[in-house]
Design a protein around this motif. Structure first.
Motif, PDB file in Angstrom:
ATOM      1  N   TRP A   1     -59.862   2.388  33.556  1.00 26.59           N
ATOM      2  CA  TRP A   1     -60.013   1.080  34.185  1.00 26.59           C
ATOM      3  C   TRP A   1     -59.574   1.166  35.648  1.00 26.59           C
ATOM      4  O   TRP A   1     -60.260   0.683  36.540  1.00 26.59           O
ATOM      5  CB  TRP A   1     -59.183   0.046  33.436  1.00 26.59           C
TER       6      TRP A   1
ATOM      7  N   GLN B   1     -64.123  -1.852  23.964  1.00 29.71           N
ATOM      8  CA  GLN B   1     -63.643  -3.183  23.590  1.00 29.71           C
ATOM      9  C   GLN B   1     -62.595  -3.682  24.594  1.00 29.71           C
ATOM     10  O   GLN B   1     -62.622  -4.847  25.009  1.00 29.71           O
ATOM     11  CB  GLN B   1     -63.044  -3.168  22.175  1.00 29.71           C
ATOM     12  N   LEU B   2     -61.687  -2.794  24.972  1.00 30.43           N
ATOM     13  CA  LEU B   2     -60.652  -3.185  25.933  1.00 30.43           C
ATOM     14  C   LEU B   2     -61.241  -3.482  27.309  1.00 30.43           C
ATOM     15  O   LEU B   2     -60.867  -4.467  27.952  1.00 30.43           O
ATOM     16  CB  LEU B   2     -59.576  -2.101  26.027  1.00 30.43           C
ATOM     17  N   HIS B   3     -62.177  -2.649  27.758  1.00 26.95           N
ATOM     18  CA  HIS B   3     -62.795  -2.873  29.072  1.00 26.95           C
ATOM     19  C   HIS B   3     -63.548  -4.208  29.095  1.00 26.95           C
ATOM     20  O   HIS B   3     -63.496  -4.931  30.096  1.00 26.95           O
ATOM     21  CB  HIS B   3     -63.712  -1.704  29.445  1.00 26.95           C
ATOM     22  N   GLN B   4     -64.239  -4.530  28.000  1.00 31.87           N
ATOM     23  CA  GLN B   4     -64.932  -5.826  27.933  1.00 31.87           C
ATOM     24  C   GLN B   4     -63.930  -6.975  28.018  1.00 31.87           C
ATOM     25  O   GLN B   4     -64.155  -7.959  28.734  1.00 31.87           O
ATOM     26  CB  GLN B   4     -65.752  -5.923  26.644  1.00 31.87           C
ATOM     27  N   LYS B   5     -62.848  -6.842  27.297  1.00 34.72           N
ATOM     28  CA  LYS B   5     -61.799  -7.867  27.317  1.00 34.72           C
ATOM     29  C   LYS B   5     -61.219  -8.006  28.719  1.00 34.72           C
ATOM     30  O   LYS B   5     -61.040  -9.114  29.231  1.00 34.72           O
ATOM     31  CB  LYS B   5     -60.707  -7.481  26.311  1.00 34.72           C
ATOM     32  N   TRP B   6     -60.946  -6.887  29.361  1.00 34.19           N
ATOM     33  CA  TRP B   6     -60.336  -6.919  30.695  1.00 34.19           C
ATOM     34  C   TRP B   6     -61.305  -7.465  31.744  1.00 34.19           C
ATOM     35  O   TRP B   6     -60.876  -8.107  32.701  1.00 34.19           O
ATOM     36  CB  TRP B   6     -59.831  -5.533  31.079  1.00 34.19           C
ATOM     37  N   GLN B   7     -62.592  -7.190  31.570  1.00 34.87           N
ATOM     38  CA  GLN B   7     -63.581  -7.761  32.497  1.00 34.87           C
ATOM     39  C   GLN B   7     -63.574  -9.286  32.412  1.00 34.87           C
ATOM     40  O   GLN B   7     -63.591  -9.968  33.430  1.00 34.87           O
ATOM     41  CB  GLN B   7     -64.985  -7.221  32.198  1.00 34.87           C
ATOM     42  N   LYS B   8     -63.535  -9.803  31.200  1.00 35.54           N
ATOM     43  CA  LYS B   8     -63.509 -11.259  31.013  1.00 35.54           C
ATOM     44  C   LYS B   8     -62.233 -11.867  31.594  1.00 35.54           C
ATOM     45  O   LYS B   8     -62.254 -12.965  32.132  1.00 35.54           O
ATOM     46  CB  LYS B   8     -63.613 -11.612  29.520  1.00 35.54           C
ATOM     47  N   GLN B   9     -61.132 -11.134  31.462  1.00 39.27           N
ATOM     48  CA  GLN B   9     -59.846 -11.625  31.951  1.00 39.27           C
ATOM     49  C   GLN B   9     -59.624 -11.340  33.435  1.00 39.27           C
ATOM     50  O   GLN B   9     -58.614 -11.749  33.987  1.00 39.27           O
ATOM     51  CB  GLN B   9     -58.694 -10.981  31.159  1.00 39.27           C
TER      52      GLN B   9
ATOM     53  N   GLN C   1     -58.895  -8.473  34.752  1.00 38.95           N
ATOM     54  CA  GLN C   1     -57.671  -7.674  34.739  1.00 38.95           C
ATOM     55  C   GLN C   1     -57.519  -6.889  36.038  1.00 38.95           C
ATOM     56  O   GLN C   1     -58.432  -6.188  36.465  1.00 38.95           O
ATOM     57  CB  GLN C   1     -57.702  -6.696  33.553  1.00 38.95           C
TER      58      GLN C   1
ATOM     59  N   ASP D   1     -59.799  -2.257  14.639  1.00 40.34           N
ATOM     60  CA  ASP D   1     -60.573  -3.138  13.770  1.00 40.34           C
ATOM     61  C   ASP D   1     -61.346  -2.309  12.740  1.00 40.34           C
ATOM     62  O   ASP D   1     -61.321  -1.079  12.767  1.00 40.34           O
ATOM     63  CB  ASP D   1     -61.497  -4.054  14.590  1.00 40.34           C
TER      64      ASP D   1
END
Length: 185
Positions: free
Chosen positions: A58, A108-116, A118, A171
Motif C-alpha cells: 500500500w 480485500q485490505l486494499h479495497q477497504k483502505w481505498q474506500k477509507q 487510508q 474469511d
C-alpha cells in the motif's frame, strides 16, 4: 559380572514389553500435537503475514500480484521438497494456494483502505527485512508437515479438520482457498 548384565538386559526387555502394552492415557495423548494441527497452525502464521505485506505494498504502490517472485519461490519450494522426498508438484500447488489466499487478503485490505482513503502506514513493515524472513522460516516447516500429512489426506479426521479450519481473522473464501490443494487424491 557377565551373568548379571545378561539378567539386567532380560529384565529391561521384559519391562519395555510390559510398557508397550499399557495404553497411553488420554491426557498424555491430547498433549501431542497431531500433524494436522501443526499444519493449520503454520498456515495461520503464514496468512497472518499477509496484512503486513498489504501495508508495505500500500505504501510503496507495488502490485499485489508478483508472478516473477512467486515463480522463484515455487522453484525453491520444489527444490526443497525434492530434498525431503516430498512430491514437488504437490508442494508447489500447496504454496500457490497459500500465495493466492494471501493475495486475496491483500486485495480485500486494499479495497477497504481505498474506500477509507487510508493514508500511508507509518511505519510500514519492510518486506525484505521484516516480512520475508518470517515467510522463509515457515516454508521448510510447512514442507515437513506436508510430507507427514500427505498420506493422511483421505483420513476422515484430517478431511474434517481441513473443511472446518479457520486461519486467524480470515474469511471463508480465504480459508477454502488455502486448503484447496489438500484434497484426498
Amino acid at each position: 559380572m557377565r551373568r548379571v548384565l545378561v539378567l539386567l538386559f532380560i529384565s529391561l526387555c521384559q519391562m519395555l514389553a510390559a510398557c508397550a502394552q499399557v495404553p497411553v492415557p488420554a491426557a498424555i495423548q491430547s498433549e501431542q500435537t497431531p500433524p494436522i494441527k501443526s499444519l493449520i497452525s503454520l498456515m495461520t502464521q503464514r496468512l497472518e503475514v499477509a496484512p503486513l505485506v498489504a501495508q508495505s505494498k500500500w505504501n510503496s504502490g507495488a502490485a499485489i500480484n508478483d508472478p516473477a517472485r512467486e515463480q522463484a519461490i515455487l522453484a525453491d519450494v520444489e527444490k526443497q521438497a525434492r530434498t525431503i522426498d516430498l512430491d514437488p508438484r504437490f508442494a508447489a500447488a500447496f504454496f500457490q494456494a497459500q500465495f493466492d489466499a494471501g493475495k486475496l487478503i491483500q486485495s480485500q485490505l486494499h479495497q477497504k483502505w481505498q474506500k477509507q482513503k487510508q493514508a500511508p502506514f507509518s511505519p510500514a513493515p519492510d518486506l525484505a527485512k521484516e516480512v520475508r524472513p518470517v515467510l522463509d522460516q515457515l516454508t521448510p516447516q510447512l514442507l515437513m508437515v506436508l510430507k507427514t500429512i500427505q498420506p493422511d489426506l483421505c483420513n476422515t479426521g484430517v478431511k474434517q479438520s481441513l473443511q472446518t479450519a479457520t486461519f486467524g481473522q480470515t474469511d471463508d473464501e480465504v480459508s477454502k482457498m488455502a486448503v484447496s490443494t489438500l484434497q484426498c487424491p
